[in-house]
Design an enzyme around this catalytic site. Sequence first.
Site, PDB file in Angstrom:
ATOM      1  NE  ARG A 166      31.719 -22.078  22.365  1.00 26.34           N
ATOM      2  CZ  ARG A 166      30.959 -20.985  22.354  1.00 26.34           C
ATOM      3  NH1 ARG A 166      29.674 -21.063  22.669  1.00 26.34           N
ATOM      4  NH2 ARG A 166      31.469 -19.825  22.012  1.00 26.34           N
ATOM      5  CG  HIS A 264      33.991 -15.944  24.046  1.00 26.73           C
ATOM      6  ND1 HIS A 264      33.645 -14.897  23.231  1.00 26.73           N
ATOM      7  CD2 HIS A 264      32.838 -16.619  24.278  1.00 26.73           C
ATOM      8  CE1 HIS A 264      32.361 -14.931  22.958  1.00 26.73           C
ATOM      9  NE2 HIS A 264      31.836 -15.969  23.601  1.00 26.73           N
TER      10      HIS A 264
END
Length: 374
Positions: A166, A264
């Site tokens: 991320r 997710h």
Amino acid sequence: MSKPVCLEDFEVHCSQILDRNTRDYISSGANQEQTLKDNIEAFKRYRLRPRMLRDVSNVNMKTTIMGYEIDFPIGIAPTAMQKMAHPEGELATARAALSMKTLMIASSWSTSSLEEIAQANCNGPRWLQFHFFQDNRITMDLIRRAEQAGYNALVITIDFTKMGKRLAEHRNKFYLPSHLKLGNFNNETLNTLRYSTKAQQQPTSDSVEYKSKHSLVDKTFTWDTITWVKSFTKLPVIAKGILTGEDAKLAVQHGVDGIIVSNHGGRQLDGVLATIDVLGEVVEAVEGRVEVYVDGGVRQGTDVLKALALGAKAVFIGRPVLWGLAFQGQTGVEEVLRIIKEEFKLAMALSGCEKVTDIQPSLLAYDKKFYCKL
């Protein structure tokens, strides 16, 4: 801020009031965020075929989920460390779920303990989400605590053998604020791990704690691990993270009681299909043997309608709950749920559906312009 009228209004407000560390943690996805964006856009590829001249004067949204009745088929997905968004965090969310008569999935990475969350939720239906841990004793301890605290099911996240990349978290050097702790793990548990803080310019015990929680997760678990969990608990077990019909069949073969179609929230493997696009495949694969739910990109009532038409028993929302929490705590979460609930009710009525069982696959058409021309 003026009174929000849709879920996106809450997102705009949060972008203005939350610090960058928290805002980016909530909003970001993996890599280039292709999946994060497509989760939302994919719903637009499905068009509605409403039926007319049906009596919809008394629309009933009630349904059951694992045998528990809820007022509408929209639950709260597990999201970590909610006290970053509001001081009451998971406790405010739990009270909102109880007030709105729906189901909450509590995250094992919560900033309140699972027992505190259960107490705040009182008699409402609640599930506990967790991962498989390197030390089986940690897994067993969480399950036993969930049983004793009155949780109704266990949700195992199966798409988290490693954390996705991320970019926002890397850029921000994400940290858990110093006044917060992980509610379900004591210092002794975290101190048994080996971790490095060299990447942190100014490491603190809290940034170490956040990094360490990912080190807890077992990277070697298989379908047999689910069989192992089923062997020592009577609670229903739901697998969260299924994205193919093949894995859906394997999940059923290994005894799961339910499936959450999930990627997710686009935070793990970027470039996977949007959840709404694989929902039908998963529903077909299980052949009615277990209940199927879906999360990812649900932002309005018509999204819920489309998911149910494709065979989902219910949907779960994650980020919008955090937006509501940041906006006004429990009241904000209730307002998020109330808005999407009323949108869903209106969508049912305008489509000619008086009750949830009226929502059938014939209600949908796939927009032809999105068909592959290869």
